[in-house]
Write an enzyme that holds these catalytic residues in place. Structure first.
Site, PDB file in Angstrom:
ATOM      1  N   HIS A 169      63.186  47.809  45.655  1.00  0.00           N
ATOM      2  CA  HIS A 169      62.452  47.291  44.475  1.00  0.00           C
ATOM      3  C   HIS A 169      63.228  46.216  43.723  1.00  0.00           C
ATOM      4  CE1 HIS A 169      59.297  50.187  45.010  1.00  0.00           C
ATOM      5  NE2 HIS A 169      60.099  51.226  44.850  1.00  0.00           N
ATOM      6  N   ASP A 210      59.135  53.160  53.349  1.00  0.00           N
ATOM      7  CA  ASP A 210      59.112  53.916  52.092  1.00  0.00           C
ATOM      8  C   ASP A 210      57.655  53.994  51.610  1.00  0.00           C
ATOM      9  OD1 ASP A 210      61.202  54.639  49.618  1.00  0.00           O
ATOM     10  OD2 ASP A 210      59.260  53.903  48.891  1.00  0.00           O
ATOM     11  N   HIS A 212      56.525  53.475  48.749  1.00  0.00           N
ATOM     12  CA  HIS A 212      56.227  52.410  47.783  1.00  0.00           C
ATOM     13  C   HIS A 212      56.399  51.024  48.418  1.00  0.00           C
ATOM     14  CE1 HIS A 212      57.737  55.900  45.378  1.00  0.00           C
ATOM     15  NE2 HIS A 212      56.623  55.636  44.706  1.00  0.00           N
ATOM     16  N   ASP A 298      59.689  59.440  51.153  1.00  0.00           N
ATOM     17  CA  ASP A 298      58.830  59.894  50.046  1.00  0.00           C
ATOM     18  C   ASP A 298      57.358  59.894  50.461  1.00  0.00           C
ATOM     19  OD1 ASP A 298      59.064  57.123  50.104  1.00  0.00           O
ATOM     20  OD2 ASP A 298      59.679  56.915  48.013  1.00  0.00           O
TER      21      ASP A 298
HETATM   22  C1  SP5 Z   1      63.090  53.761  45.843  1.00  0.00           C
HETATM   23  C2  SP5 Z   1      61.840  54.410  45.302  1.00  0.00           C
HETATM   24  O1  SP5 Z   1      61.210  55.209  45.984  1.00  0.00           O
HETATM   25  N1  SP5 Z   1      61.495  54.124  44.014  1.00  0.00           N
HETATM   26  C3  SP5 Z   1      60.327  54.668  43.453  1.00  0.00           C
HETATM   27  C4  SP5 Z   1      60.278  54.599  41.971  1.00  0.00           C
HETATM   28  C5  SP5 Z   1      59.018  55.205  41.447  1.00  0.00           C
HETATM   29  N2  SP5 Z   1      59.042  55.420  40.041  1.00  0.00           N
HETATM   30  C6  SP5 Z   1      57.771  55.555  39.370  1.00  0.00           C
HETATM   31  C7  SP5 Z   1      56.983  56.704  39.888  1.00  0.00           C
HETATM   32  C8  SP5 Z   1      55.616  56.748  39.245  1.00  0.00           C
HETATM   33  C9  SP5 Z   1      54.922  57.974  39.687  1.00  0.00           C
HETATM   34  N3  SP5 Z   1      53.602  58.034  39.189  1.00  0.00           N
HETATM   35  C10 SP5 Z   1      52.627  58.180  40.221  1.00  0.00           C
HETATM   36  C11 SP5 Z   1      51.279  58.381  39.669  1.00  0.00           C
HETATM   37  C12 SP5 Z   1      50.230  58.102  40.732  1.00  0.00           C
HETATM   38  N4  SP5 Z   1      50.459  58.792  41.948  1.00  0.00           N
HETATM   39 ZN    ZN Z   2      59.695  54.983  47.347  1.00  0.00          ZN
END
Ligand code: SP5
Ligand code: ZN
Length: 354
Positions: A169, A210, A212, A298
């Site tokens: 990120h 990942d 995300h 994840d």
């Molecule tokens: C490296 C990595 O996996 N970073 C991820 C950071 C995520 N942080 C914010 C998570 C927000 C979670 N909310 C989810 C709501 C809808 N599913």
């Molecule tokens: Zn992630």
């Protein structure tokens, strides 16, 4: 398979974060490393080493990816914040440099107050900078570059950089999403600089699995045809503003960014592996020197912040598909927050690849 790690990666240890408006324990914790290590030590196929290459000039490679002012911010932020009367626990933004707030881009960011800088160089609240955060991020990068330096580019072997904090990120001049330095992007530049046979940069492929979208990695190579970025990730989830299939790169880098957004809640092993096969076909056609894998687990069914349904055996299939590319692979640890299965899920990807 060889695994590089270093316990200095544990030095970044924020107590909490805000999730859905609630103060909770920080998910990207040092114990993630302990759990993964524990799982890998039980299987003799993994050859663990905490010896890191001290002679690699980290700044030289960081500056091939990140802006100089961002790097000096990371290095000095905590000290400056405390001098300015900020709380000794951590640097954390309170106001973001949102476009609606900026009359113009700050011309002299070095003159901004520590609090303003926090809001300029960070895009969310998940990256507190504590007294030893910078040390940990350098240790994380050193693990990754040590592994990169040991990757045999003549064989289709694999090596795993067991690092934290993660990186995908982090952008040219931004931290966010638990990430400070974009480890995998810096490793791509490091590997390119080791291949001096031609004037053109050697082709690298980054496969981001990942949950995300790796907004930082995408941004870094968006106009660069020498690094193919391919990502599978959840649609309409964090970091929300990037990762659509319409983002394909720009200029000379047009078509060397490929996004596969997948539906939240319904994506399981079969749907995921079918898409991964398509991603892998694109990488094979690009014919890179090696593949760098942003290895997040994840996507696991019981991950506390994610909504895919990948199973523990599913990770072995994922590893097999990555192995079918037939190229040397540098696996770099990213996300994964279900501590009980984290190590086994990572191990299965690596076992499948082997
Ligand atoms: C490296 C990595 O996996 N970073 C991820 C950071 C995520 N942080 C914010 C998570 C927000 C979670 N909310 C989810 C709501 C809808 N599913
Ligand atoms: Zn992630």
């Amino acid at each position: 398979m060889r695994v590089i790690y270093n316990l200095d990666c544990r030095l970044h240890d924020p107590p909490h974060e805000i999730l859905s408006g609630q103060l909770v324990d920080y998910l990207e914790s040092p114990s993630r490393l302990d759990y993964i290590l524990k799982a890998l030590t039980t299987d003799p196929i993994f050859e663990l080493s905490d010896a890191i290459e001290e002679s690699i000039d980290l700044n030289k490679y960081i500056l091939q990816v990140h802006d100089k002012d961002y790097l000096s911010y990371l290095e000095t932020a905590y000290e400056r914040w405390v001098e300015d009367g900020g709380d000794k626990s951590a640097v954390l933004p309170e106001t973001f440099a949102h476009h609606a707030l900026l009359a113009s881009k700050p011309t002299n960011p070095e003159n901004l107050s520590p609090c303003a800088k926090a809001g300029l160089y960070c895009f969310d609240l998940s990256c507190p900078i504590m007294s030893r955060t910078y040390e940990a991020t350098l240790a994380s990068l050193r693990v990754v570059l040590t592994a990169a330096s040991q990757l045999d580019l003549e064989k289709s072997n694999g090596i795993f950089a067991l690092c934290r904090p993660p990186g995908h990120h982090a952008g040219l001049s931004t931290c966010g999403g638990y990430c400070f330095l974009n480890n995998i992007s810096i490793a791509a530049r490091f590997l390119q600089s080791r291949i001096t046979s031609s004037e053109k940069r050697a082709r690298m492929a980054i496969l981001d699995i990942d949950y995300h979208h790796g907004n930082g990695t995408q941004q870094i190579f968006y106009d660069d045809p020498s690094v193919l970025y391919v990502s599978l990730h959840a649609e309409n989830d964090y970091p929300y503003f990037t990762g659509t299939a319409l983002e394909t790169g720009t200029g000379d880098g047009e078509k060397t960014t490929v996004n596969f957004p997948l539906p939240r809640r319904t994506t399981g092993d079969d749907e995921y592996c079918q898409t991964l096969e398509r991603a892998v076909a694109i990488i094979r056609e690009y014919d890179p020197v090696c593949v760098l894998v942003s290895l997040g687990v994840d996507t696991y069914m019981d991950d506390p912040i994610c909504e895919f349904k990948i199973t523990t055996p599913g990770y072995k299939r994922i590893g097999e598909i990555i192995g079918s590319i037939g190229k040397p692979a540098l696996f770099v640890m990213e996300g994964g927050y279900h501590l009980e299965t984290l190590g086994e899920n990572v191990a299965n990807v690596l076992r499948g690849f082997n």
